[in-house]
Design an enzyme around this catalytic site. Structure first.
Site, PDB file in Angstrom:
ATOM      1  CB  ALA A 183       0.221  -1.363   9.963  1.00 11.87           C
TER       2      ALA A 183
ATOM      3  CE  LYS B 256      -0.597   8.469   9.914  1.00 12.26           C
ATOM      4  NZ  LYS B 256      -1.553   8.459   8.765  1.00 12.26           N
TER       5      LYS B 256
ATOM      6  CD  GLN C 226      -2.996   9.517  13.129  1.00 10.46           C
ATOM      7  OE1 GLN C 226      -2.609  10.683  13.130  1.00 10.46           O
ATOM      8  NE2 GLN C 226      -3.326   8.899  12.018  1.00 10.46           N
TER       9      GLN C 226
ATOM     10  NE  ARG D 248      -6.146   4.211   6.120  1.00  2.65           N
ATOM     11  CZ  ARG D 248      -5.461   4.683   7.183  1.00  2.65           C
ATOM     12  NH1 ARG D 248      -5.608   4.096   8.364  1.00  2.65           N
ATOM     13  NH2 ARG D 248      -4.643   5.716   7.062  1.00  2.65           N
TER      14      ARG D 248
ATOM     15  CG  ASP E 218       1.475   2.410   8.214  1.00  2.00           C
ATOM     16  OD1 ASP E 218       2.065   3.304   8.848  1.00  2.00           O
ATOM     17  OD2 ASP E 218       0.308   2.044   8.475  1.00  2.00           O
TER      18      ASP E 218
ATOM     19  NE  ARG F 240      -4.650   5.017  14.102  1.00  2.00           N
ATOM     20  CZ  ARG F 240      -3.697   4.642  14.949  1.00  2.00           C
ATOM     21  NH1 ARG F 240      -4.001   4.053  16.107  1.00  2.00           N
ATOM     22  NH2 ARG F 240      -2.422   4.829  14.671  1.00  2.00           N
TER      23      ARG F 240
HETATM   24  O1  MRU Z   1      -3.214   6.431   9.349  1.00  2.00           O
HETATM   25  P1  MRU Z   1      -2.954   5.515  10.504  1.00  2.00           P
HETATM   26  O2  MRU Z   1      -3.347   6.096  11.826  1.00  2.00           O
HETATM   27  O3  MRU Z   1      -3.503   4.135  10.278  1.00  2.00           O
HETATM   28  O4  MRU Z   1      -1.371   5.384  10.535  1.00  2.00           O
HETATM   29  C1  MRU Z   1      -0.775   4.633  11.543  1.00  2.00           C
HETATM   30  C2  MRU Z   1       0.694   4.634  11.492  1.00  2.00           C
HETATM   31  O5  MRU Z   1       1.322   5.228  10.649  1.00  2.00           O
HETATM   32  C3  MRU Z   1       1.394   3.779  12.518  1.00  2.00           C
HETATM   33  O6  MRU Z   1       2.591   4.357  12.919  1.00  2.00           O
HETATM   34  C4  MRU Z   1       1.685   2.404  11.891  1.00  2.00           C
HETATM   35  O7  MRU Z   1       0.527   1.867  11.342  1.00  2.00           O
HETATM   36  C5  MRU Z   1       2.247   1.464  12.870  1.00  2.00           C
HETATM   37  S1  MRU Z   1       1.043   0.897  14.008  1.00  2.00           S
HETATM   38  C6  MRU Z   1       1.701  -0.247  15.034  1.00  2.00           C
END
Ligand code: MRU
Length: 346
Positions: A48, A248, A196, A89, A237, A46
């Site tokens: 981005a 997030k 996370q 996703r 993202d 997970r």
């Molecule tokens: O649902 P996730 O864990 O994939 O969400 C991740 C995030 O929101 C991160 O902050 C974002 O992807 C940036 S990662 C460098």
């Protein structure tokens, strides 16, 4: 880095299983594209940029396994592989960026023999992974200039090595400041519901030897109001043309609290996270995830059975709350509309 997020090895894709961290450090092996798509959907991988790399590698696996007599048949089947990846996703635009890049490369080599095209796609996926590591280091270099000596940096979710091919975006900025010898510490929001921050960010930063304090999400305002936070750095993202940023769930609350307390709020993201086709953040699709992520923790119910739940996985922080967007090409401040175009050369 003492762990590998994702890697192409012996014609398979290896990923650290992020659903098992921090308790167990297990590496899963994937040899077909449907399993990679499932791994993205199930949050084995997970974040981005990491999702973008996984999609590209999944497509390379899918392409390799296509049995086709003609180019038309190959390209039809490749389109299907890409569609499966695209349905995993919806919010992180890096997924679609990775898919489009693989499609473009395939198309540009249409005149070659099928085994050659398959090999080119494999090499492209590996290149995307390698490039991401360099990109994160450059984000780190730019971003570190914004982090003062002695800073307490608050971050939300995990935008670290685990969310990228390595090093991280927001955590890349923190790592680079630390590596530059700055005496900094991190406040990591736990990031309900998936945790996370608690499970991944705290794990990564402790491994890196960066002083880290874990707090629950509702404590951020407390520490800000007491002057204990110097700045916030988060990942993204998807960033719309006007700078509105999806990240997030809970990021928006952090940004509002930061503004109220006159604390700089920075977004760190690669150019592949920009979606300049969207005029503003209201157009960004927001994923809603299963209710069980809210009602249960590690399979244990923490809410009454049958309660109504909403679980949006991301929110949008309006650009007016963002002090700067840090990319591999440099730092952009408002006006984002022109700044983001300038930085992408568009
Ligand atoms: O649902 P996730 O864990 O994939 O969400 C991740 C995030 O929101 C991160 O902050 C974002 O992807 C940036 S990662 C460098």
């Amino acid at each position: 880095m003492s762990f590998r997020t994702i890697e192409w090895r012996d014609d398979t894709v290896i990923m650290i299983d992020q659903t098992r961290l921090p308790g167990e450090e297990i590496y899963n092996t994937y040899s077909d594209f449907k399993a990679v798509a499932e791994a993205i959907r199930g949050m084995i991988i997970r974040g981005a940029p990491a999702i973008g790399v996984a999609a590209a590698m999944g497509i390379a696996l899918g392409a390799r396994d296509i049995i086709a007599d003609t180019h038309d048949s190959f390209f039809r089947q490749l389109e299907n592989v890409c569609d499966v990846m695209a349905r995993t996703r919806p919010t992180a635009v890096n997924l679609f960026w990775g898919i489009e890049r693989m499609k473009r490369v395939a198309e540009a080599n249409r005149d070659k023999k099928l085994p050659q095209i398959k090999d080119i796609l494999k090499k492209e996926a590996i290149r995307i992974e390698e490039e991401d590591q360099t990109i994160c280091r450059n984000i780190g270099k730019w971003g570190a200039t914004l982090i003062p000596e002695g800073a307490s940096v608050l971050t939300h979710c995990n935008a670290g090595g685990l969310a990228t091919a390595g090093y991280g975006t927001a955590l890349g900025v923190i790592r680079a400041a630390h590596e530059a010898g700055k005496n900094i510490q991190v406040f990591a929001d736990e990031t309900r519901p998936w945790l996370q921050g608690a499970r991944l960010t705290a794990w990564e930063l402790m491994k890196a030897g960066i002083p880290t304090t874990l707090i629950s999400d509702n404590m951020a305002g407390f520490f800000m109001s007491r002057g204990e936070i110097t700045c916030c750095v988060v990942g993204a993202d998807r960033i719309a043309a006007n700078g509105d940023t999806a990240n997030k769930i809970g990021t928006y609350s952090v940004a509002v609290l930061a503004k109220e307390n006159n604390i700089p709020f920075y977004v760190a993201a690669p150019v592949s996270t920009l979606d300049l086709t969207l005029s503003d953040g209201s157009k960004i699709p927001i994923e809603e995830r299963p209710a069980s992520e809210v009602t249960h923790i590690k399979g244990i119910a923490i809410a009454p059975a049958g309660v109504t739940v909403r679980n949006p996985s991301f929110d949008v922080t309006p650009a007016r709350y963002i002090s700067a967007i840090i990319t591999e090409n440099g730092i952009v401040k408002a006006d984002y509309l022109s700044g983001l175009r300038r930085i992408t050369g568009s």
